[in-house]
Design a protein around this motif. Structure first.
Motif, PDB file in Angstrom:
ATOM      1  N   UNK A 267      18.751  -2.881  -9.906  1.00  0.00           N
ATOM      2  CA  UNK A 267      18.139  -1.564  -9.903  1.00  0.00           C
ATOM      3  C   UNK A 267      16.775  -1.651 -10.570  1.00  0.00           C
ATOM      4  N   UNK A 268      16.100  -0.496 -10.679  1.00  0.00           N
ATOM      5  CA  UNK A 268      14.748  -0.510 -11.241  1.00  0.00           C
ATOM      6  C   UNK A 268      14.581   0.558 -12.319  1.00  0.00           C
ATOM      7  N   UNK A 296      13.078   5.720 -10.495  1.00  0.00           N
ATOM      8  CA  UNK A 296      13.278   4.292 -10.260  1.00  0.00           C
ATOM      9  C   UNK A 296      12.416   3.787  -9.111  1.00  0.00           C
ATOM     10  N   UNK A 297      12.177   4.606  -8.119  1.00  0.00           N
ATOM     11  CA  UNK A 297      11.299   4.200  -7.017  1.00  0.00           C
ATOM     12  C   UNK A 297       9.882   3.984  -7.528  1.00  0.00           C
ATOM     13  N   UNK A 298       9.412   4.865  -8.413  1.00  0.00           N
ATOM     14  CA  UNK A 298       8.074   4.709  -8.984  1.00  0.00           C
ATOM     15  C   UNK A 298       8.007   3.466  -9.862  1.00  0.00           C
ATOM     16  N   UNK A 299       9.064   3.215 -10.635  1.00  0.00           N
ATOM     17  CA  UNK A 299       9.092   2.019 -11.484  1.00  0.00           C
ATOM     18  C   UNK A 299       8.993   0.760 -10.633  1.00  0.00           C
ATOM     19  N   UNK A 300       9.782   0.711  -9.570  1.00  0.00           N
ATOM     20  CA  UNK A 300       9.814  -0.469  -8.705  1.00  0.00           C
ATOM     21  C   UNK A 300       8.461  -0.715  -8.049  1.00  0.00           C
ATOM     22  N   UNK A 301       7.795   0.359  -7.652  1.00  0.00           N
ATOM     23  CA  UNK A 301       6.490   0.209  -7.000  1.00  0.00           C
ATOM     24  C   UNK A 301       5.478  -0.471  -7.914  1.00  0.00           C
ATOM     25  N   UNK A 307       2.751  -7.690  -6.283  1.00  0.00           N
ATOM     26  CA  UNK A 307       3.377  -8.858  -5.670  1.00  0.00           C
ATOM     27  C   UNK A 307       4.469  -9.492  -6.499  1.00  0.00           C
ATOM     28  N   UNK A 308       4.992  -8.762  -7.488  1.00  0.00           N
ATOM     29  CA  UNK A 308       6.028  -9.310  -8.367  1.00  0.00           C
ATOM     30  C   UNK A 308       7.439  -9.009  -7.887  1.00  0.00           C
ATOM     31  N   UNK A 309       7.582  -8.051  -6.971  1.00  0.00           N
ATOM     32  CA  UNK A 309       8.918  -7.634  -6.534  1.00  0.00           C
ATOM     33  C   UNK A 309       8.892  -7.185  -5.084  1.00  0.00           C
ATOM     34  N   UNK A 310      10.050  -7.291  -4.451  1.00  0.00           N
ATOM     35  CA  UNK A 310      10.273  -6.693  -3.137  1.00  0.00           C
ATOM     36  C   UNK A 310      11.174  -5.492  -3.343  1.00  0.00           C
ATOM     37  N   UNK A 311      10.779  -4.342  -2.840  1.00  0.00           N
ATOM     38  CA  UNK A 311      11.560  -3.120  -3.002  1.00  0.00           C
ATOM     39  C   UNK A 311      12.293  -2.810  -1.698  1.00  0.00           C
ATOM     40  N   UNK A 313      14.818   0.146  -0.299  1.00  0.00           N
ATOM     41  CA  UNK A 313      15.501   1.411  -0.565  1.00  0.00           C
ATOM     42  C   UNK A 313      16.967   1.284  -0.142  1.00  0.00           C
ATOM     43  N   UNK A 314      17.830   2.003  -0.817  1.00  0.00           N
ATOM     44  CA  UNK A 314      19.265   1.768  -0.633  1.00  0.00           C
ATOM     45  C   UNK A 314      19.749   1.898   0.814  1.00  0.00           C
ATOM     46  N   UNK A 315      19.261   2.855   1.612  1.00  0.00           N
ATOM     47  CA  UNK A 315      19.714   2.907   3.010  1.00  0.00           C
ATOM     48  C   UNK A 315      19.404   1.628   3.787  1.00  0.00           C
ATOM     49  N   UNK A 316      18.365   0.901   3.370  1.00  0.00           N
ATOM     50  CA  UNK A 316      17.970  -0.338   4.049  1.00  0.00           C
ATOM     51  C   UNK A 316      18.565  -1.584   3.397  1.00  0.00           C
ATOM     52  N   UNK A 317      19.293  -1.388   2.306  1.00  0.00           N
ATOM     53  CA  UNK A 317      19.858  -2.507   1.555  1.00  0.00           C
ATOM     54  C   UNK A 317      21.192  -2.898   2.197  1.00  0.00           C
ATOM     55  N   UNK A 318      21.101  -3.730   3.223  1.00  0.00           N
ATOM     56  CA  UNK A 318      22.271  -4.165   3.977  1.00  0.00           C
ATOM     57  C   UNK A 318      22.467  -5.666   3.772  1.00  0.00           C
ATOM     58  N   UNK A 319      23.659  -6.187   4.054  1.00  0.00           N
ATOM     59  CA  UNK A 319      23.855  -7.636   3.960  1.00  0.00           C
ATOM     60  C   UNK A 319      22.874  -8.414   4.827  1.00  0.00           C
ATOM     61  N   UNK A 320      22.581  -7.885   6.015  1.00  0.00           N
ATOM     62  CA  UNK A 320      21.674  -8.574   6.918  1.00  0.00           C
ATOM     63  C   UNK A 320      20.264  -8.638   6.337  1.00  0.00           C
ATOM     64  N   UNK A 321      19.787  -7.504   5.788  1.00  0.00           N
ATOM     65  CA  UNK A 321      18.437  -7.476   5.214  1.00  0.00           C
ATOM     66  C   UNK A 321      18.343  -8.412   4.007  1.00  0.00           C
TER      67      UNK A 321
END
Length: 374
Positions: A267-268, A296-301, A307-311, A313-321
């Motif tokens: 999490x962020x 948390x979205x603002x923190x992650x950004x 270039x320190x992190x890849x964000x 979002x939870x709807x896109x956080x799938x095993x495939x991704x």
């Protein structure tokens, strides 16, 4: 002999209390007496807080819920203000510092109305509701991030970017250089979801890693936090996939585990982001959804933009991704080293000392080197 008294108001969650604890330790080293005003929810954590006195102040959360529950919360806050006024009259603090959350409101509001210097610290990239209520009333505002959404430009003259104070264990971990993964070598992954864990990590991370080719799975070493009810299933997935994994509901040495990782998935929250930057580790961050302020979205950004992190979002956080993200890093680990360097560039190791300096200035307490120079 005490060089003054500072009343710190923090409670509700460890996210508010931990940076307050770091400030208290920094003030204590300077000979300043610290008193903690908190609520009943953090009684256990408060036992180890470096304060000469811990006082419980009534508070409530008036946002959300029914009209009746909001009314009850407002009454609790009013009772808290009266209790805080009595406390301030007794202590005569030189400054009152709040760390957000509604337990902060009664002491800071009471101090501001009574003419006592006041400071609020906002840990997140979006100003929280309690701090939003207080920000126009306080003497100064300190921030964990350079840019805080919701903070009006008119308050810029009394706003200080100090960073988020971090724990001693994080400072120790920050001294450990990033051990860049070797091409074709092992990739150490740490996955966690905050102090209480997060089910989404148990649902997504193990199947994502298990779906990788056998050669890739053999190169993985995983440390994962999982809730007690999820542990058996998480261990089973890793075991059947042949992935070396350590699974537990809580890691007391999390900063050291972070330092040992090539890649962190989590999490962020403000503390997590500050620790990733201080230690300098690349990450894949999944902001907690549904938060009213989207903090948390603002923190992650803040890490993603450098270039320190890849964000994700939870709807896109799938095993495939996630499997695709890990596969990319296995194929070309050089990006991890660049991300680690970028994260480290954003770290503020002396945030507690910076914040203490602002507090002492407001309180008109000379710092030691000023004393010796006069």
């Amino acid at each position: 002999m005490s060089r003054g008294t500072v009343l710190i108001a923090a409670g509700g969650t460890g996210g508010h209390l931990f940076p307050a604890e770091s400030l208290a330790a920094a003030l204590g080293k300077l000979g300043v007496r610290v008193v903690l005003a908190t609520d009943s929810r953090v009684t256990e954590i408060a036992k180890t807080f470096p304060a000469s006195e811990v006082v419980q102040i009534p508070s409530g959360t008036p946002s959300g819920g029914s009209v009746v529950s909001k009314g009850i919360a407002a009454l609790k806050l009013a009772r808290g203000v009266l209790a805080a006024l009595r406390l301030i009259r007794r202590l005569k603090p030189d400054c009152v510092v709040g760390f957000g959350g509604y337990p902060t409101v009664p002491p800071v509001f009471a101090a501001a109305t009574g003419g006592v210097p006041t400071l609020i610290h906002e840990q997140n990239g979006v100003i929280g509701r309690a701090n939003r209520f207080l920000m126009g009333r306080v003497s100064a505002i300190a921030t964990g991030f350079p840019k805080v959404n919701g903070l009006p430009e008119r308050l810029a003259g009394r706003t200080y970017h100090t960073g988020n104070p971090i724990r001693p264990a994080v400072l120790q971990a920050a001294a450990i250089p990033y051990a860049a993964p070797e091409p074709g070598g092992m990739l150490r992954i740490l996955a966690f979801g905050g102090s209480q864990g997060a089910r989404i990590m148990s649902e997504i991370v193990p199947p994502a890693l298990a779906s990788l080719p056998a050669e890739a799975r053999a190169r993985l070493s995983v440390v994962q936090q999982a809730r007690p009810e999820d542990q058996d299933e998480v261990r089973r997935v890793y075991r059947e996939a042949g992935i070396a994994a350590e699974v537990a509901p809580f890691f007391k040495d999390l900063p050291a585990r972070m330092a040992a990782a090539h890649l962190v998935i989590g999490r962020s929250g403000a503390s997590t982001v500050a620790e990733l930057a201080a230690i300098g580790r690349p990450s894949i961050l999944v902001p907690l959804p549904g938060a009213l302020d989207q903090d948390q979205a603002a923190n992650a950004r803040s890490l993603a933009e450098i270039g320190a992190a890849t964000v994700i979002m939870q709807p896109d956080f799938t095993p495939e991704r996630l499997a695709g993200e890990v596969a990319e890093r296995l194929a070309d680990p050089s990006g991890l080293t660049q991300a680690a360097r970028a994260a480290k560039s954003a770290g503020i190791l002396d945030a507690a000392e910076r914040l203490a300096s602002v507090v002492l200035t407001l309180a008109k307490i000379p710092v030691p080197d000023q004393e010796t120079s006069t």
